[in-house]
Write an enzyme that holds these catalytic residues in place. Structure first.
Site, short mmCIF file in Angstrom:
data_model
loop_
_atom_site.label_atom_id
_atom_site.label_comp_id
_atom_site.label_asym_id
_atom_site.label_seq_id
_atom_site.Cartn_x
_atom_site.Cartn_y
_atom_site.Cartn_z
CE LYS A 211 -3.42 2.38 2.82
NZ LYS A 211 -4.34 2.34 3.95
CD GLU A 217 9.18 -6.05 7.28
OE1 GLU A 217 8.94 -4.91 6.80
OE2 GLU A 217 8.92 -6.36 8.45
CD GLU A 359 -1.84 -4.62 11.45
OE1 GLU A 359 -0.67 -5.03 11.54
OE2 GLU A 359 -2.36 -4.32 10.36
CG HIS A 390 -4.69 -36.34 16.41
ND1 HIS A 390 -4.94 -37.55 17.04
CD2 HIS A 390 -5.66 -36.20 15.46
CE1 HIS A 390 -5.99 -38.13 16.47
NE2 HIS A 390 -6.45 -37.33 15.51
CE LYS A 514 5.68 -1.12 9.91
NZ LYS A 514 4.76 -0.36 9.08
O1 F6P Z 1 1.99 -4.36 9.92
C1 F6P Z 1 1.71 -3.03 9.67
C2 F6P Z 1 1.21 -2.82 8.29
O2 F6P Z 1 1.07 -1.45 8.11
C3 F6P Z 1 -0.09 -3.55 7.98
O3 F6P Z 1 -1.20 -2.91 8.46
C4 F6P Z 1 -0.02 -3.67 6.51
O4 F6P Z 1 -0.92 -4.61 6.05
C5 F6P Z 1 1.41 -4.08 6.34
O5 F6P Z 1 2.12 -3.31 7.31
C6 F6P Z 1 1.99 -3.88 4.96
O6 F6P Z 1 1.96 -2.53 4.56
P1 F6P Z 1 2.16 -2.11 3.06
O7 F6P Z 1 1.05 -2.71 2.25
O8 F6P Z 1 2.12 -0.62 3.05
O9 F6P Z 1 3.49 -2.63 2.59
#
Ligand code: F6P
Length: 550
Positions: A211, A217, A359, A390, A514
């Site tokens: 987003k 990551e 979350e 199990h 973060k």
């Molecule tokens: O874990 C925090 C967060 O902001 C989530 O809410 C979101 O889904 C995820 O990181 C990934 O964010 P992005 O789509 O901006 O990479």
């Protein structure tokens, strides 16, 4: 009373009435409730779309449900619901509308944000996705060397991974089996390594889902994926165009990364990450199952949205599920909630719900910033049956903790299984029904004795029962049913957040980690002195560097 003079949730007459009712119920037994009402098994049920929801094995009476609905009315759950559907900025800490429901609205719907109808934009992106998905599926879209795409690797994390990854598993039986679809999320290089090691780069498409397009990551993995691709193809930057597409709200960052914005599928800030799966974030799934199946899934979502928006409180399934969670969390002290799907295809469903629920409702201040002194979101956990039986079911049956659970099952297996494997479905479902029966009714000491158990084993073999469960049953796990299930849980989470008076749509808690990771990294790599590092972390960093021979 809050500083602003408003009555706090746990001081309202509705809350007090529920607390009193809980005391009056005392150690009410499900055996007694069923004995007193022979119609309970079919009476305590609701339907929504294709879902049959049985809550008869819950520790509730008509009075409990009435009091819970009064609490919902006091918290104005339906008022907040309507504000959400109308596009009001109910995510107050981020000053954003919360409109994942617009993502599955029909073409002719009107949903306005700041006076602008967002629905045409939603459908324009869905159409663009459909066109792209068909081109990949048909082989029309080729890679840099002209080879057809046979592998799709989604790179994203959290809401940009869990939804499509979960749904890809859930709908595997509907996928194009000639396509290999993988999901990379972890910044541990092993994730990407294992995902691409046996792939031909010339046939591989990377779908970078983020987003914000700033998540470390995802950007790190996307950069490594690009390096891998260019090395494997022995090609220059121009190869990226045919092998990378982006799903994002951030066009600037997407083009900075080197992806042509013509290959970007957009969504909007009024879509929360964990609610984004039926936006552009679903592209990998759409490529796998095709646009038609994807649309069927969206229709399933829409069906439950409409139900949540219009069904009266007495027949509103998301409201019911939300209230049951409040009942156990706030009046029985339950700390967790198990979601136990009896479908192998739903193997990632609970992991997906963990983000959705934890979350959203893992908060400890109310919408005005006052600390809450009531329990909020539960720990959500579970794995598909019968595996859990199990492993950890022992604790649910006979442990000291109360763990309310949802059992999700289907009358028919989905895939084209061999006849012998189809027959196994009845055994799977026999377990499904047996477990909720055992959890509810247990086994009395008299019953154990009647089976001839030696007296010293009687306490061990006695099951107290009274472990509450909801059973959700559908004919089959179709794309629509998957959409219905997800929307059901989305709205359940909404109901609980509304009652607890928390902002279910922000996630400030994940930010601190973060920020600290960024600060600590130079200490690991360069041995840099990080100001303000605590003594424990300092010693751990030193041990890490020694182990790495630095
Ligand atoms: O874990 C925090 C967060 O902001 C989530 O809410 C979101 O889904 C995820 O990181 C990934 O964010 P992005 O789509 O901006 O990479």
């Amino acid at each position: 009373m809050n500083a602003d003079g408003r009555t706090r949730l746990n001081e309202t007459p509705e809350w007090t009435a529920l607390a009193r009712h809980r005391e009056e119920l005392g150690d009410v037994r499900l055996r007694e409730l069923f004995a007193a009402d022979p119609g309970r098994g079919s009476g305590y049920t609701m339907r929504v779309g294709d879902l049959y929801v049985d809550y008869s094995k819950q520790l509730v009476t008509d009075e409990t449900l009435r009091l819970l609905r009064e609490l919902a009315a006091r918290a104005d759950v339906f008022g907040l619901r309507d504000a959400m559907f109308r596009g009001e900025r109910i995510n107050t800490t981020e000053d954003r509308a919360v409109l994942h429901t617009a993502l599955r609205s029909s073409r002719d719907a009107v949903v306005e944000v700041d006076g602008e109808n967002v629905v045409p934009g939603v459908h324009a992106v869905l159409d663009k996705m459909a066109d792209f998905a068909e081109r990949v599926r048909s082989g029309e879209w080729t890679g840099h060397t002209g080879k057809r795409i046979r592998n799709v690797v989604n790179v994203g994390i959290g809401g940009s991974d869990l939804g499509p990854a979960m749904a890809y598993e859930a709908l595997r039986a509907y996928t194009d089996r000639d396509l290999t679809v993988r999901f990379v999320s972890n910044v541990d290089g092993a994730d990407l390594h294992e995902a691409v090691r046996d792939l031909d780069a010339a046939e591989t498409l990377f779908v970078i889902a983020s987003k914000t397009f700033t998540t470390i990551e995802t950007i790190t993995n996307a950069t490594s994926a690009r390096d891998w691709l260019l090395t494997e193809l022995k090609a220059g930057q121009d190869a990226v165009a045919k092998h990378f597409v982006a799903l994002s709200t951030n066009a600037g960052k997407v083009s900075e990364f080197g992806i042509d914005t013509a290959n970007m599928f957009e969504f909007w800030d009024w879509v929360g990450g964990r609610y984004s799966f039926d936006s552009a974030i679903g592209l990998s799934l759409m490529v796998a199952v095709g646009p038609e199946r994807f649309r069927e899934m969206l229709e399933g979502f829409r069906l439950v949205d409409e139900h949540f928006r219009t069904a009266p409180a007495e027949a509103n399934v998301p409201l019911l599920l939300g209230l049951l969670g409040v009942w156990y969390g706030n009046f029985f002290g339950a700390q967790s909630h198990a979601v136990l799907p009896y479908s192998h295809y739903l193997s990632k469903f609970t992991a997906y719900l963990q983000q959705l629920d934890m979350e959203s409702n893992g908060k400890s201040v109310d919408r005005d910033g006052n600390p809450v002194d009531w329990q909020t979101g539960p720990v959500v956990w579970g794995t598909p049956g019968t595996n859990g039986q199990h492993a950890y079911y022992q604790l649910i049956h006979q442990g000291t903790k109360l763990i309310p659970a949802d059992f999700i099952g289907f009358a028919e297996p989905v895939a084209d299984l061999q006849p012998g494997l189809v027959a196994q479905h009845d055994l799977l479902m026999a377990n499904f029904f047996a477990q909720t029966q055992a959890l509810a009714f247990g086994k009395t000491a008299e019953e154990v004795r009647a089976e001839g158990a030696p007296e010293e084993l009687v306490p061990h073999k006695t099951f107290r029962g009274n472990r509450p469960t909801t059973t959700i049953l559908a004919r089959a796990l179709t794309p629509s049913v998957l959409g219905q299930l997800i929307a059901l849980y989305e709205h359940k989470v909404f109901v609980q957040g509304a009652i607890w008076n928390i902002d279910s749509f922000d996630q400030w808690g994940v930010e601190l980690g973060k920020v600290l990771a960024k600060r600590v990294e130079p200490a690991l790599t360069e041995g840099a002195e990080v100001p303000g590092l605590d003594a424990s972390t300092k010693a751990l960093v030193a041990a890490y560097r020694e182990l790495r021979g630095r």
